[in-house]
Scaffold this motif. Structure first.
Motif, PDB file in Angstrom:
ATOM      1  N   ASP A 238      -1.151  15.808  -8.484  1.00  0.00           N
ATOM      2  CA  ASP A 238      -0.162  14.874  -9.456  1.00  0.00           C
ATOM      3  C   ASP A 238       0.485  13.866  -8.766  1.00  0.00           C
ATOM      4  OD1 ASP A 238      -1.375  16.298 -11.599  1.00  0.00           O
ATOM      5  OD2 ASP A 238       0.000  18.351 -11.287  1.00  0.00           O
ATOM      6  N   GLN A 239       1.107  14.226  -7.853  1.00  0.00           N
ATOM      7  CA  GLN A 239       1.929  13.039  -7.008  1.00  0.00           C
ATOM      8  C   GLN A 239       1.207  11.969  -6.614  1.00  0.00           C
ATOM      9  OE1 GLN A 239       4.204  14.671  -3.728  1.00  0.00           O
ATOM     10  NE2 GLN A 239       5.516  15.785  -5.159  1.00  0.00           N
ATOM     11  N   LEU A 240      -0.063  12.257  -6.332  1.00  0.00           N
ATOM     12  CA  LEU A 240      -0.865  11.058  -5.941  1.00  0.00           C
ATOM     13  C   LEU A 240      -1.239  10.182  -7.111  1.00  0.00           C
ATOM     14  CD1 LEU A 240      -3.172  12.845  -3.077  1.00  0.00           C
ATOM     15  CD2 LEU A 240      -1.240  11.312  -2.857  1.00  0.00           C
ATOM     16  N   VAL A 241      -1.646  10.954  -8.327  1.00  0.00           N
ATOM     17  CA  VAL A 241      -1.999  10.138  -9.448  1.00  0.00           C
ATOM     18  C   VAL A 241      -0.754   9.407  -9.892  1.00  0.00           C
ATOM     19  CG1 VAL A 241      -2.242  10.499 -11.967  1.00  0.00           C
ATOM     20  CG2 VAL A 241      -3.312  12.019 -10.382  1.00  0.00           C
ATOM     21  N   GLU A 242       0.550   9.892  -9.837  1.00  0.00           N
ATOM     22  CA  GLU A 242       1.761   9.140 -10.145  1.00  0.00           C
ATOM     23  C   GLU A 242       1.819   7.834  -9.257  1.00  0.00           C
ATOM     24  OE1 GLU A 242       4.082   9.100 -12.451  1.00  0.00           O
ATOM     25  OE2 GLU A 242       2.934  10.748 -13.314  1.00  0.00           O
ATOM     26  N   ALA A 243       1.537   8.313  -7.658  1.00  0.00           N
ATOM     27  CA  ALA A 243       1.642   7.161  -6.736  1.00  0.00           C
ATOM     28  C   ALA A 243       0.751   6.174  -7.014  1.00  0.00           C
ATOM     29  CB  ALA A 243       1.431   7.656  -5.353  1.00  0.00           C
ATOM     30  N   THR A 244      -0.550   6.424  -7.458  1.00  0.00           N
ATOM     31  CA  THR A 244      -1.373   5.247  -7.929  1.00  0.00           C
ATOM     32  C   THR A 244      -0.886   4.398  -8.897  1.00  0.00           C
ATOM     33  OG1 THR A 244      -3.099   6.898  -7.125  1.00  0.00           O
ATOM     34  CG2 THR A 244      -3.816   4.997  -8.690  1.00  0.00           C
ATOM     35  N   TYR A 245      -0.496   5.038 -10.198  1.00  0.00           N
ATOM     36  CA  TYR A 245       0.150   4.279 -11.144  1.00  0.00           C
ATOM     37  C   TYR A 245       1.220   3.185 -10.411  1.00  0.00           C
ATOM     38  CZ  TYR A 245      -2.523   6.087 -15.053  1.00  0.00           C
ATOM     39  OH  TYR A 245      -3.611   6.542 -15.924  1.00  0.00           O
ATOM     40  N   GLU A 246       2.257   3.957  -9.851  1.00  0.00           N
ATOM     41  CA  GLU A 246       3.315   3.029  -9.266  1.00  0.00           C
ATOM     42  C   GLU A 246       2.747   1.882  -8.396  1.00  0.00           C
ATOM     43  OE1 GLU A 246       6.451   5.380  -7.465  1.00  0.00           O
ATOM     44  OE2 GLU A 246       7.385   3.303  -6.912  1.00  0.00           O
ATOM     45  N   LEU A 247       1.677   2.138  -7.513  1.00  0.00           N
ATOM     46  CA  LEU A 247       1.315   1.186  -6.782  1.00  0.00           C
ATOM     47  C   LEU A 247       0.581   0.149  -7.585  1.00  0.00           C
ATOM     48  CD1 LEU A 247       0.152   0.725  -3.544  1.00  0.00           C
ATOM     49  CD2 LEU A 247      -1.920   1.700  -4.312  1.00  0.00           C
ATOM     50  N   LEU A 248      -0.169   0.276  -8.620  1.00  0.00           N
ATOM     51  CA  LEU A 248      -0.742  -0.585  -9.380  1.00  0.00           C
ATOM     52  C   LEU A 248       0.414  -1.528 -10.082  1.00  0.00           C
ATOM     53  CD1 LEU A 248      -3.450   1.518 -10.942  1.00  0.00           C
ATOM     54  CD2 LEU A 248      -3.891  -0.356  -9.507  1.00  0.00           C
ATOM     55  N   GLU A 249       1.334  -0.786 -10.591  1.00  0.00           N
ATOM     56  CA  GLU A 249       2.609  -1.602 -11.153  1.00  0.00           C
ATOM     57  C   GLU A 249       3.229  -2.611 -10.287  1.00  0.00           C
ATOM     58  OE1 GLU A 249       5.649   0.805 -12.628  1.00  0.00           O
ATOM     59  OE2 GLU A 249       6.006  -0.667 -14.365  1.00  0.00           O
TER      60      GLU A 249
ATOM     61  N   ILE B  87       0.884  -1.259  -0.206  1.00  0.00           N
ATOM     62  CA  ILE B  87       0.079   0.171  -0.075  1.00  0.00           C
ATOM     63  C   ILE B  87       0.891   1.253   0.065  1.00  0.00           C
ATOM     64  CG2 ILE B  87      -1.813  -1.244   1.238  1.00  0.00           C
ATOM     65  CD1 ILE B  87      -1.195   0.692   3.548  1.00  0.00           C
ATOM     66  N   TYR B  88       0.311   2.159  -0.285  1.00  0.00           N
ATOM     67  CA  TYR B  88       1.131   3.703  -0.275  1.00  0.00           C
ATOM     68  C   TYR B  88       0.627   4.115   0.812  1.00  0.00           C
ATOM     69  CZ  TYR B  88       2.133   8.586  -1.646  1.00  0.00           C
ATOM     70  OH  TYR B  88       2.557   9.846  -1.746  1.00  0.00           O
ATOM     71  N   LEU B  89       1.570   4.701   1.804  1.00  0.00           N
ATOM     72  CA  LEU B  89       1.201   5.119   3.183  1.00  0.00           C
ATOM     73  C   LEU B  89       2.332   6.538   3.194  1.00  0.00           C
ATOM     74  CD1 LEU B  89      -0.278   5.055   5.782  1.00  0.00           C
ATOM     75  CD2 LEU B  89       1.423   3.577   6.612  1.00  0.00           C
ATOM     76  N   ASN B  90       1.730   7.610   3.309  1.00  0.00           N
ATOM     77  CA  ASN B  90       2.480   8.927   3.363  1.00  0.00           C
ATOM     78  C   ASN B  90       3.656   8.965   2.619  1.00  0.00           C
ATOM     79  OD1 ASN B  90       0.707   9.764   5.130  1.00  0.00           O
ATOM     80  ND2 ASN B  90       1.277   8.821   6.982  1.00  0.00           N
ATOM     81  N   GLY B  91       3.626   8.739   1.272  1.00  0.00           N
ATOM     82  CA  GLY B  91       4.983   8.798   0.533  1.00  0.00           C
ATOM     83  C   GLY B  91       5.653   7.772   0.421  1.00  0.00           C
ATOM     84  N   LYS B  92       5.513   6.522   1.187  1.00  0.00           N
ATOM     85  CA  LYS B  92       6.138   5.561   0.749  1.00  0.00           C
ATOM     86  C   LYS B  92       5.346   4.011   0.682  1.00  0.00           C
ATOM     87  CE  LYS B  92       9.747   6.333   4.539  1.00  0.00           C
ATOM     88  NZ  LYS B  92       8.997   7.410   5.376  1.00  0.00           N
ATOM     89  N   PHE B  93       5.925   3.110  -0.055  1.00  0.00           N
ATOM     90  CA  PHE B  93       5.276   1.874  -0.266  1.00  0.00           C
ATOM     91  C   PHE B  93       5.434   0.966   0.795  1.00  0.00           C
ATOM     92  CE2 PHE B  93       5.352   4.290  -4.291  1.00  0.00           C
ATOM     93  CZ  PHE B  93       4.197   3.935  -4.795  1.00  0.00           C
ATOM     94  N   VAL B  94       4.675   0.296   1.600  1.00  0.00           N
ATOM     95  CA  VAL B  94       4.845  -0.464   2.605  1.00  0.00           C
ATOM     96  C   VAL B  94       4.032  -1.785   2.455  1.00  0.00           C
ATOM     97  CG1 VAL B  94       5.789   1.354   4.044  1.00  0.00           C
ATOM     98  CG2 VAL B  94       3.343   0.791   3.880  1.00  0.00           C
ATOM     99  N   LYS B  95       4.295  -2.798   3.091  1.00  0.00           N
ATOM    100  CA  LYS B  95       3.303  -4.299   3.030  1.00  0.00           C
ATOM    101  C   LYS B  95       2.057  -3.799   3.705  1.00  0.00           C
ATOM    102  CE  LYS B  95       6.377  -8.033   1.986  1.00  0.00           C
ATOM    103  NZ  LYS B  95       6.768  -9.135   2.356  1.00  0.00           N
ATOM    104  N   ALA B  96       0.901  -4.116   3.293  1.00  0.00           N
ATOM    105  CA  ALA B  96      -0.232  -3.891   3.904  1.00  0.00           C
ATOM    106  C   ALA B  96      -0.310  -4.637   5.235  1.00  0.00           C
ATOM    107  CB  ALA B  96      -1.311  -4.542   2.972  1.00  0.00           C
ATOM    108  N   SER B  97       0.211  -6.024   5.078  1.00  0.00           N
ATOM    109  CA  SER B  97       0.209  -6.591   6.247  1.00  0.00           C
ATOM    110  C   SER B  97       1.154  -6.104   7.458  1.00  0.00           C
ATOM    111  CB  SER B  97       0.656  -8.191   6.081  1.00  0.00           C
ATOM    112  OG  SER B  97       2.020  -8.162   5.338  1.00  0.00           O
ATOM    113  N   GLU B  98       2.067  -5.117   7.047  1.00  0.00           N
ATOM    114  CA  GLU B  98       2.897  -4.696   8.394  1.00  0.00           C
ATOM    115  C   GLU B  98       2.749  -3.359   8.662  1.00  0.00           C
ATOM    116  OE1 GLU B  98       6.995  -5.260   6.525  1.00  0.00           O
ATOM    117  OE2 GLU B  98       6.514  -7.423   6.293  1.00  0.00           O
ATOM    118  N   THR B  99       1.365  -2.975   8.299  1.00  0.00           N
ATOM    119  CA  THR B  99       0.903  -1.620   8.789  1.00  0.00           C
ATOM    120  C   THR B  99      -0.119  -1.697   9.915  1.00  0.00           C
ATOM    121  OG1 THR B  99      -0.531  -1.249   6.945  1.00  0.00           O
ATOM    122  CG2 THR B  99       1.665  -0.331   6.513  1.00  0.00           C
TER     123      THR B  99
END
Ligand code: PMP
Length: 296
Positions: free
Chosen positions: A77-88, A9-21
């Motif tokens: 715009d950063q959130l849009v970018e983050a969304t594409y990165e999250l999906l990828e 998941i994306y959390l405050n600018g970082k990509f972290v494991k959902a199971s570890e948040t």
């Protein structure tokens, strides 16, 4: 169902494991429903993943936060970018995306100093299925626009949606239809309503409903097809003498309505304007908006 041990998941600018948040159990959002969220869909297109109307969704997220005094210091715009990165990163293409802005621990009713944003995504089929819906007019009305900011997508507003949905299902219907507090037709628990009569479309005006991004898309498509749309305040009797009707929303897309209480729409769905718009919408969302060019 929504995530496994590998899901990020994306959390405050970082990509972290959902199971570890984890969530702070003292969050103001958890206790009072004081948070805002979005529902977005991504589609696999010939040119890669396309997040449909992503900027509009993040802009609405920002507006929702600002309307209820939640500070929103994130860049759209950063959130849009983050969304594409999250999906990828999660290897997702056809997916539902859920951003949520939630508040720090605070048991008082004052506005928050610090908020977080998370974005998660998962595969999700048509929210209301693909069969035409049998609606029940809800005994619950939508929240009064002088009680809440009804045009904001606020977590707590969805208690109303949950009550209405469960009431309809408990009575053997597929979904609810809510009126506003003056008795005019408003919307579904998670979708906007259109109905067709004599070749014209009708839809409740803004003011007591969520301004749906799909609703706006339907208005654009109707204009393209030269279909007249009347926005206004409509009584139930007007709906229950219409030819056809449909719900529209990001999760549900465009879905035909078979009946409202004991009134069955006479026009065959396949002959309706709704069906034409349903096909057009399905094509439109699968046209690439942005191609994934970055490698992460
Ligand atoms: N009304 C309500 C109450 C909703 O929750 C939704 C879903 N966000 C909609 C309408 C449709 O909005 P949109 O088309 O932006 O998804």
């Amino acid at each position: 169902m929504y995530y496994n041990n590998e899901t990020l998941i994306y959390l405050n600018g970082k990509f972290v494991k959902a199971s570890e948040t984890s969530t702070d159990l003292y969050s103001q959002t958890l206790h009072y429903g004081y948070g805002v969220f979005e529902g977005i869909r991504a589609y696999a297109t010939a040119n890669g993943t396309s997040v449909f109307k992503s900027r509009q969704h993040y802009q609405r997220l920002k507006n929702s936060a600002e309307l209820i005094n939640i500070p929103f210091n994130f860049d759209v715009d950063q959130l849009v970018e983050a969304t594409y990165e999250l999906l990828e990163r999660n290897n997702l293409s056809d997916a539902y995306v859920r951003p949520l802005v939630f508040c720090d621990p605070n048991m008082s009713l004052s506005r928050p100093n610090n908020v977080s944003i998370m974005i998660c995504a998962w595969e999700w089929g048509a929210y209301l299925g693909d069969k035409q819906l049998r609606l029940k007019v809800s005994s619950y009305c939508r929240p009064h626009s002088k009680s809440v900011k009804i045009e904001a997508k606020v977590c707590g507003h969805y208690v109303n949606s949950i009550l209405a949905t469960n009431e309809a299902k408990d009575h053997g219907f597929d979904e609810a239809l809510l009126l506003d507090s003056d008795g005019f037709i408003a919307e579904g628990p998670g979708a906007n309503l259109f109905f067709e009569k004599g070749g014209v479309l009708f839809t409740p005006q803004l003011g007591n409903i969520l301004p749906g991004i799909t609703r706006a898309t339907v208005l654009e498509m109707a204009a393209k097809f030269g279909v007249e749309v009347k926005q206004g305040q409509f009584q139930l009797e007007e709906l229950q003498s219409a030819d056809s009707a449909f719900y529209c929303g990001t999760a549900a897309e465009i879905i035909g309505i078979e009946s409202v209480d004991d009134y069955k729409f006479p026009l065959d769905w396949s002959d309706s304007i709704g069906k034409k718009l349903q096909n057009e919408y399905s094509e439109l969302v699968r046209k690439s908006e942005k191609v994934l060019t970055t490698t992460h």
